[in-house]
Design a protein around this motif. Structure first.
Motif, PDB file in Angstrom:
ATOM      1  N   MET A   1     -34.229  88.514  51.463  1.00 25.87           N
ATOM      2  CA  MET A   1     -35.138  89.410  50.759  1.00 25.87           C
ATOM      3  C   MET A   1     -34.451  89.997  49.538  1.00 25.87           C
ATOM      4  SD  MET A   1     -37.071  92.852  52.150  1.00 25.87           S
ATOM      5  CE  MET A   1     -38.200  91.900  53.165  1.00 25.87           C
ATOM      6  N   ALA A   2     -35.189  90.050  48.418  1.00 26.61           N
ATOM      7  CA  ALA A   2     -34.629  90.579  47.180  1.00 26.61           C
ATOM      8  C   ALA A   2     -34.402  92.084  47.301  1.00 26.61           C
ATOM      9  CB  ALA A   2     -35.569  90.277  46.021  1.00 26.61           C
ATOM     10  N   ARG A   3     -33.338  92.552  46.665  1.00 27.02           N
ATOM     11  CA  ARG A   3     -33.038  93.976  46.612  1.00 27.02           C
ATOM     12  C   ARG A   3     -32.695  94.326  45.176  1.00 27.02           C
ATOM     13  NH1 ARG A   3     -34.565  97.251  50.410  1.00 27.02           N
ATOM     14  NH2 ARG A   3     -32.636  98.466  50.611  1.00 27.02           N
ATOM     15  N   VAL A   4     -33.252  95.426  44.698  1.00 29.64           N
ATOM     16  CA  VAL A   4     -33.089  95.836  43.305  1.00 29.64           C
ATOM     17  C   VAL A   4     -32.642  97.290  43.266  1.00 29.64           C
ATOM     18  CG1 VAL A   4     -34.205  96.079  41.056  1.00 29.64           C
ATOM     19  CG2 VAL A   4     -34.884  94.225  42.582  1.00 29.64           C
ATOM     20  N   ILE A   5     -31.687  97.566  42.383  1.00 31.08           N
ATOM     21  CA  ILE A   5     -31.218  98.929  42.142  1.00 31.08           C
ATOM     22  C   ILE A   5     -31.756  99.388  40.793  1.00 31.08           C
ATOM     23  CG2 ILE A   5     -29.195 100.388  41.721  1.00 31.08           C
ATOM     24  CD1 ILE A   5     -27.605  98.561  43.555  1.00 31.08           C
ATOM     25  N   ILE A 109     -31.530 101.503  33.911  1.00 33.02           N
ATOM     26  CA  ILE A 109     -30.930 100.174  34.025  1.00 33.02           C
ATOM     27  C   ILE A 109     -31.378  99.589  35.358  1.00 33.02           C
ATOM     28  CG2 ILE A 109     -28.753  98.918  34.331  1.00 33.02           C
ATOM     29  CD1 ILE A 109     -27.464 100.895  32.417  1.00 33.02           C
ATOM     30  N   ALA A 110     -31.764  98.325  35.348  1.00 29.84           N
ATOM     31  CA  ALA A 110     -32.175  97.622  36.560  1.00 29.84           C
ATOM     32  C   ALA A 110     -31.094  96.624  36.948  1.00 29.84           C
ATOM     33  CB  ALA A 110     -33.506  96.916  36.345  1.00 29.84           C
ATOM     34  N   ILE A 111     -30.793  96.575  38.256  1.00 27.27           N
ATOM     35  CA  ILE A 111     -29.733  95.711  38.772  1.00 27.27           C
ATOM     36  C   ILE A 111     -30.283  94.926  39.956  1.00 27.27           C
ATOM     37  CG2 ILE A 111     -27.392  95.616  39.715  1.00 27.27           C
ATOM     38  CD1 ILE A 111     -27.005  98.476  38.588  1.00 27.27           C
ATOM     39  N   ASP A 112     -30.202  93.606  39.892  1.00 28.01           N
ATOM     40  CA  ASP A 112     -30.539  92.775  41.046  1.00 28.01           C
ATOM     41  C   ASP A 112     -29.299  92.711  41.934  1.00 28.01           C
ATOM     42  OD1 ASP A 112     -31.199  90.860  42.899  1.00 28.01           O
ATOM     43  OD2 ASP A 112     -32.246  89.575  41.480  1.00 28.01           O
ATOM     44  N   ALA A 144     -31.526 104.329  43.019  1.00 33.46           N
ATOM     45  CA  ALA A 144     -32.228 103.981  44.257  1.00 33.46           C
ATOM     46  C   ALA A 144     -32.251 102.470  44.390  1.00 33.46           C
ATOM     47  CB  ALA A 144     -33.650 104.540  44.250  1.00 33.46           C
ATOM     48  N   VAL A 145     -32.278 101.994  45.629  1.00 35.41           N
ATOM     49  CA  VAL A 145     -32.369 100.563  45.905  1.00 35.41           C
ATOM     50  C   VAL A 145     -33.590 100.332  46.782  1.00 35.41           C
ATOM     51  CG1 VAL A 145     -30.791 100.776  47.866  1.00 35.41           C
ATOM     52  CG2 VAL A 145     -31.167  98.541  46.837  1.00 35.41           C
ATOM     53  N   ALA A 146     -34.357  99.284  46.430  1.00 35.75           N
ATOM     54  CA  ALA A 146     -35.585  98.971  47.170  1.00 35.75           C
ATOM     55  C   ALA A 146     -35.838  97.474  47.066  1.00 35.75           C
ATOM     56  CB  ALA A 146     -36.764  99.774  46.622  1.00 35.75           C
ATOM     57  N   ASP A 147     -36.989  97.047  47.598  1.00 35.20           N
ATOM     58  CA  ASP A 147     -37.315  95.618  47.626  1.00 35.20           C
ATOM     59  C   ASP A 147     -37.840  95.106  46.295  1.00 35.20           C
ATOM     60  OD1 ASP A 147     -36.592  95.642  50.262  1.00 35.20           O
ATOM     61  OD2 ASP A 147     -38.636  95.788  51.032  1.00 35.20           O
ATOM     62  N   SER A 148     -38.211  95.989  45.379  1.00 34.18           N
ATOM     63  CA  SER A 148     -38.753  95.557  44.091  1.00 34.18           C
ATOM     64  C   SER A 148     -38.259  96.485  42.999  1.00 34.18           C
ATOM     65  CB  SER A 148     -40.288  95.559  44.117  1.00 34.18           C
ATOM     66  OG  SER A 148     -40.780  96.887  44.234  1.00 34.18           O
ATOM     67  N   TRP A 149     -38.325  95.974  41.767  1.00 34.53           N
ATOM     68  CA  TRP A 149     -37.916  96.774  40.622  1.00 34.53           C
ATOM     69  C   TRP A 149     -38.813  98.001  40.493  1.00 34.53           C
ATOM     70  CZ3 TRP A 149     -37.347  94.383  35.011  1.00 34.53           C
ATOM     71  CH2 TRP A 149     -36.906  95.381  34.134  1.00 34.53           C
ATOM     72  N   GLY A 150     -40.126  97.806  40.625  1.00 35.20           N
ATOM     73  CA  GLY A 150     -41.048  98.924  40.482  1.00 35.20           C
ATOM     74  C   GLY A 150     -40.800 100.014  41.503  1.00 35.20           C
ATOM     75  N   ALA A 151     -40.547  99.639  42.756  1.00 35.70           N
ATOM     76  CA  ALA A 151     -40.288 100.640  43.789  1.00 35.70           C
ATOM     77  C   ALA A 151     -38.978 101.372  43.528  1.00 35.70           C
ATOM     78  CB  ALA A 151     -40.267  99.971  45.163  1.00 35.70           C
ATOM     79  N   GLU A 297     -31.341  83.160  42.030  1.00 34.91           N
ATOM     80  CA  GLU A 297     -30.321  83.243  43.075  1.00 34.91           C
ATOM     81  C   GLU A 297     -28.949  83.289  42.398  1.00 34.91           C
ATOM     82  OE1 GLU A 297     -30.590  83.170  46.631  1.00 34.91           O
ATOM     83  OE2 GLU A 297     -32.643  83.743  46.128  1.00 34.91           O
ATOM     84  N   THR A 298     -28.087  84.189  42.848  1.00 33.70           N
ATOM     85  CA  THR A 298     -26.799  84.382  42.180  1.00 33.70           C
ATOM     86  C   THR A 298     -25.636  84.198  43.142  1.00 33.70           C
ATOM     87  OG1 THR A 298     -26.779  86.762  42.606  1.00 33.70           O
ATOM     88  CG2 THR A 298     -27.832  86.015  40.570  1.00 33.70           C
ATOM     89  N   VAL A 299     -24.538  83.751  42.581  1.00 34.72           N
ATOM     90  CA  VAL A 299     -23.261  83.679  43.295  1.00 34.72           C
ATOM     91  C   VAL A 299     -22.200  84.237  42.360  1.00 34.72           C
ATOM     92  CG1 VAL A 299     -21.474  82.175  44.242  1.00 34.72           C
ATOM     93  CG2 VAL A 299     -23.877  81.703  44.723  1.00 34.72           C
ATOM     94  N   ARG A 300     -21.446  85.197  42.815  1.00 38.14           N
ATOM     95  CA  ARG A 300     -20.373  85.789  42.015  1.00 38.14           C
ATOM     96  C   ARG A 300     -19.054  85.601  42.747  1.00 38.14           C
ATOM     97  NH1 ARG A 300     -20.296  91.526  38.971  1.00 38.14           N
ATOM     98  NH2 ARG A 300     -21.098  90.125  37.371  1.00 38.14           N
ATOM     99  N   ILE A 301     -18.049  85.129  42.022  1.00 40.90           N
ATOM    100  CA  ILE A 301     -16.701  85.027  42.580  1.00 40.90           C
ATOM    101  C   ILE A 301     -15.735  85.748  41.650  1.00 40.90           C
ATOM    102  CG2 ILE A 301     -17.166  82.840  43.754  1.00 40.90           C
ATOM    103  CD1 ILE A 301     -15.474  81.470  41.549  1.00 40.90           C
ATOM    104  N   GLY A 302     -14.756  86.399  42.242  1.00 42.42           N
ATOM    105  CA  GLY A 302     -13.717  87.075  41.483  1.00 42.42           C
ATOM    106  C   GLY A 302     -12.383  86.400  41.710  1.00 42.42           C
ATOM    107  N   LEU A 303     -11.496  86.539  40.744  1.00 43.43           N
ATOM    108  CA  LEU A 303     -10.183  85.894  40.810  1.00 43.43           C
ATOM    109  C   LEU A 303      -9.103  86.918  40.524  1.00 43.43           C
ATOM    110  CD1 LEU A 303     -11.896  83.323  38.780  1.00 43.43           C
ATOM    111  CD2 LEU A 303     -10.568  82.429  40.676  1.00 43.43           C
ATOM    112  N   ALA A 304      -8.011  86.817  41.266  1.00 47.35           N
ATOM    113  CA  ALA A 304      -6.934  87.795  41.133  1.00 47.35           C
ATOM    114  C   ALA A 304      -6.226  87.670  39.798  1.00 47.35           C
ATOM    115  CB  ALA A 304      -5.937  87.629  42.280  1.00 47.35           C
TER     116      ALA A 304
END
Length: 507
Positions: A1-5, A109-112, A144-151, A297-304
């Motif tokens: 389920m999508a979550r948006v901040i 600002i909107a954050i997925d 706030a974080v919810a299931d949609s940007w509008g919420a 759909e996103t994938v984030r990887i970090g490197l030392a």
């Protein structure tokens, strides 16, 4: 389920001005307003918290504000500067919190955050870190974080204090008591709804759409559907102009994991070539998979450390394929180096003269991307005699701090998160105990060494001016060794309670 901040910056124009002024900015307690023209009137367009406390409000005539608050600090409205600064803030959040961040002008600002919260220890920890960093930077923020940007947008502005987390699947119930303004409606529509007897968003949910559309147009139902999640609202991520990115558009959507892995390898090869031309290495990679239903759909990887080893980057990304939900198919894949740093060519050690140092960065990268960056760390010494203050966490491959570990007294291999009280009997003031009872287990003391006296750090707190601890190393009849202390010197009650505690266990 999508979550948006959704991040709400209620005082963004005044916060921007204070940050821009730096050391020359007036005190935070000084009232500050931003003024602009609405028709022929000069009105307040923004006011900081101090000005609002004095009764100044957005929309008030500037002349009235000056009459209420003499010597009021007034700055002209600069919408372009506000928007540019908001975009820079969005890029900062992009690098640190989530691959998909968009500007929500004029003050948000909107954050997925779908799939990104686990890297920060969960949604609550992610929101706390985000709001904490903004607050330390002098920016007033709610989120706030919810299931949609509008919420999330509505909750950030009308429910967050300073954060609000809506449980998945509770959007309608959470939105019901909020005012119409949370739906991003024009003021004329909000006024018209109140004239008809509607008082909150919950009154609109379940109403027939045709009469509402005939009366107010399609905007009302569109915003309501977006808020409750019945209509999609894609977030177009911001991108810096100099970001290195590789992109692939497919004639036919792809969905199989093997196909996704193959194209990940091709994107990584193209990205590494671009990085090599600029002499850079990737510190953070974002893979964005655009589905045919407008979801990303996103994938984030970090490197030392900076890396442009194609095989290594491909392996790290492919390890996360299981987190990608292709839906009915992916039509675009994009791979971006969100953070890139200089990476110079380095000659490998031959082994004839010097022994090559083991390279742990690959292992650390694998662990970090599986369990989160905060879960992989090492300890560095801190110049403090108080045991719980003598170490701090630093990144696993951080540079040496230059401080050394104390070696004049042995220290336990395991230090408890906080000292635990024990029952005991000892001859005051300097003798070790004859027995201890810890966690319900009675232990006879066969050997002991001490005391080691540790004084409080009087320069940090007045309560530690006279405080002392007397530490002992003890060994019980089973050969187990513990680190215990008495709070106080055993004579003067001002130095401590004279209670006993267990603080560590020797391996």
């Amino acid at each position: 389920m999508a979550r948006v901040i959704s991040v709400f910056l209620p005082d963004w124009p005044t916060d921007r001005l204070r940050r821009q002024a730096g050391d020359t900015a007036p005190p935070a307690e000084a009232p500050l307003i931003v003024a602009g023209r609405v028709g022929n009137r000069r009105v307040v367009t923004a006011a900081n918290a101090a000005a609002q406390t004095l009764g100044l409000r957005v929309g008030m005539a500037v002349t009235k504000a000056q009459a209420l608050v003499p010597r009021l600090d007034i700055e002209p409205t600069n919408l372009r500067a506000d928007e540019e600064s908001l975009e820079r803030l969005a890029l900062w959040i992009l690098q640190r919190f989530s691959p998909i961040v968009a500007v929500d002008p004029p003050d948000g600002i909107a954050i997925d955050s779908t799939g990104a919260d686990h890297l920060h220890g969960g949604e609550a920890a992610m929101l706390d870190a985000l709001i904490g960093r903004l607050t330390l930077s002098g920016v007033t923020a709610r989120a706030a974080v919810a299931d949609s940007w509008g919420a999330a947008h509505a909750l950030a502005r009308h429910a967050a204090d300073p954060v609000f987390i809506a449980a998945p699947g509770t959007t309608e119930a959470i939105l019901s008591p909020l005012p119409f303004e949370g739906l991003r409606l024009p003021s004329a529509i909000s006024s018209g709804l109140r004239d008809l007897g509607f008082t909150c968003i919950g009154d609109l949910i379940g109403q027939p759409r045709a009469p509402l559309t005939r009366r107010f147009g399609p905007e009302l139902c569109r915003r309501l559907d977006q808020a409750v999640g019945e209509a999609t609202e894609p977030i177009a991520p911001v991108r810096p102009e100099d970001m290195i990115e590789a992109r692939r558009v497919f004639a036919e959507p792809i969905a199989a994991a093997e196909t996704i892995a193959r194209y990940i390898g091709k994107l990584v090869d193209a990205l590494c070539e671009a990085l090599e031309k600029r002499g850079l290495g990737a510190r953070r990679l974002d893979l964005l998979c655009h589905r045919i239903d407008n979801r990303i759909e996103t994938v984030r990887i970090g490197l030392a450390r900076p890396v442009r080893d194609a095989k290594r980057l491909t392996r790290l990304l492919c390890d996360r394929i299981e987190t990608i939900d292709p839906g009915l198919g992916i039509e675009i894949m994009a791979l971006a180096a969100t953070i890139a740093e200089p990476l110079a060519a380095k000659q490998a050690a031959s082994g004839l003269i010097e022994t090559p140092e083991p390279n742990l960065s690959g292992l650390i990268d694998t662990l970090t991307n599986r369990v989160g960056a905060k879960a992989v760390y090492r300890f560095a010494p801190v110049a403090s005699d108080v045991p719980e203050r003598s170490a701090r966490r630093i990144p696993a491959l951080a540079e040496e701090t230059g401080a050394g570990w104390p070696d004049h007294w042995p220290r336990p291999s395991r230090l408890l998160p906080r000292p635990e009280p024990i029952e005991t009997m000892a001859l005051l003031p300097d003798h070790p105990p004859n027995w201890i009872r810890w966690r319900g287990v009675h232990r006879l003391v066969r050997r002991a060494d001490g005391p080691e006296r540790i004084f409080g750090e009087w320069w940090k707190r007045d309560a530690e001016l006279a405080a002392v601890r007397d530490y002992f190393r003890i060994e019980d009849e089973a050969g187990e060794r513990f680190w215990i202390f008495r709070a106080g010197d055993g004579e003067d009650a001002a130095t401590g309670s004279h209670r006993w505690f267990l603080h560590g266990v020797f391996g």
